[in-house]
Design a protein around this motif. Structure first.
Motif, PDB file in Angstrom:
ATOM      1  N   LYS A 197      -1.526  31.973  32.082  1.00 24.94           N
ATOM      2  CA  LYS A 197      -2.603  32.752  32.692  1.00 24.94           C
ATOM      3  C   LYS A 197      -3.402  31.909  33.671  1.00 24.94           C
ATOM      4  O   LYS A 197      -3.781  32.380  34.753  1.00 24.94           O
ATOM      5  N   ASN A 265       5.707  37.140  31.218  1.00 22.64           N
ATOM      6  CA  ASN A 265       4.823  36.769  32.321  1.00 22.64           C
ATOM      7  C   ASN A 265       3.380  37.089  31.983  1.00 22.64           C
ATOM      8  O   ASN A 265       3.101  37.986  31.174  1.00 22.64           O
ATOM      9  N   ALA A 266       2.467  36.380  32.587  1.00 26.41           N
ATOM     10  CA  ALA A 266       1.042  36.651  32.392  1.00 26.41           C
ATOM     11  C   ALA A 266       0.682  37.956  33.084  1.00 26.41           C
ATOM     12  O   ALA A 266       1.151  38.241  34.192  1.00 26.41           O
ATOM     13  N   ILE A 269      -2.994  36.299  36.643  1.00 31.82           N
ATOM     14  CA  ILE A 269      -3.090  34.857  36.876  1.00 31.82           C
ATOM     15  C   ILE A 269      -4.479  34.527  37.397  1.00 31.82           C
ATOM     16  O   ILE A 269      -4.972  35.156  38.331  1.00 31.82           O
TER      17      ILE A 269
END
Length: 346
Positions: A197, A265-266, A269
């Motif tokens: 993140k 996946n975050a 971000i």
């Protein structure tokens, strides 16, 4: 009979020596779909001895060389455990290119449970690069990694976590080296694809003739695509921290088109490109209700230091608004210690 035994011993010695493989031999041969373990023995003039374990995984065909290093600080356990699991999980038949792994760079620190320093010479490996060929044992480790590992890498990933005294927010980071824009851009892309993140970029002002000191900063100076993961804290093995590291490695290998396996996946971000460091001006006992990941405002009191009698000797204020990347997570602090690092977007 005696002559026969001597000849037999010489034969075994010859076989043993000839069977040994070095890094160059493994990387340069045409043998693919292989996993080789090498142990590098090092000794300094003070008779301090150590070894560096190395695994080289070669996939189904030629491709990038992706290097992973853990255990530069021996008390940072989640990176070490994550790499142990990766060594068992990565299938070379699904891999394109080569992965070089140093699962524990600072063996003496790991087995002696020492924070930051190598107990053999009291030096911090993550402050000793590029090292010296004829230096102390820590400087020799740094020199070996610089000359024999970084030099052969296309991508260099240095994995860290919070040491025994550090509370830490998981993040991935790279240096914004404007002198090498292509490498920096790829490090940025890998960071953003990692699934972390928080993506942190550090300013890069190092000149070519200055010592890099830090492990992955040496790789940056040497023109490699280099980055670092920070995951884990307080000298413990957190299962989630291990998972995040592995997820990041798989995502980056996928981004490099080296491995089809891909992690999560975050959802969002958060980019931070500046850091504000708070350092102790007094020795004492640290108190704070803040933890890594908390947001702070400039001027907020983020902690106090008291002496042995409970009297306050330092009130600690944030010099910048942002998010706490890491902080002292245990009571003792000494003059000069980094109490807190606040990341922010400029």
């Amino acid at each position: 009979m005696k002559k026969y035994i001597v000849s037999l011993n010489l034969l075994f010695l010859t076989i043993s020596v000839s069977a040994q493989k070095n890094i160059e031999t493994i990387l340069n041969n045409n043998e693919w779909l292989s996993q080789e373990n090498i142990t590098i023995e090092l000794k300094d003039t003070e008779d301090n001895k150590t070894h560096i374990p190395i695994t080289i995984i070669k996939g189904k065909q030629k491709g990038p060389v992706f290097t992973i290093v853990a255990g530069v600080h021996g008390f940072e356990y989640p990176p070490i455990i994550a790499v142990q699991e990766l060594l068992q999980e990565i299938d070379e038949s699904q891999l394109t290119g080569t992965i070089i792994v140093i699962p524990i760079a600072n063996i003496a620190a790991f087995y002696n449970r020492t924070t930051f320093i190598n107990p053999l010479d009291n030096k911090n490996l993550n402050g000793s690069f590029p090292g010296r060929k004829n230096g102390t044992i820590t400087e020799r480790i740094a020199h070996f990694i610089t000359s024999k590992i970084i030099s052969k890498s296309d991508v260099f990933l240095d994995i860290h976590g919070g040491d025994a005294n550090e509370d830490l927010l998981p993040f991935i980071c790279y240096y914004n080296n404007q002198q090498k824009p292509a490498q920096t851009e790829m490090a940025k892309k890998l960071s953003e694809a990692s699934g972390f993140k928080y993506v942190v970029s550090y300013p890069y002002t190092l000149k070519d003739d200055q010592p890099a000191k830090y492990t992955f900063k040496q790789a940056v100076q040497d023109g490699k695509i280099a980055l670092s993961i920070e995951s884990g804290k307080l000298g413990n093995v957190q299962v989630e921290a291990v998972k995040m590291i592995k997820n990041g490695v798989y995502n980056m290998l996928n981004k490099m088109k080296m491995l089809e396996s891909v992690g999560t996946n975050a959802e969002k971000i958060i980019k931070l490109n500046r850091q504000s460091y708070i350092r102790a001006s007094e020795t004492g006992i640290f108190y704070s209700t803040y933890k890594a990941g908390d947001s702070v405002k400039k001027g907020a009191i983020v902690g106090v230091t008291k002496n042995e009698y409970g009297k306050m000797v330092q009130e600690i204020k944030a010099q910048q608004s942002g998010v706490i990347l890491y902080k002292i997570g245990t009571p003792p602090v000494s003059i000069g210690d980094t109490i807190m690092c606040i990341g922010y977007l400029e």
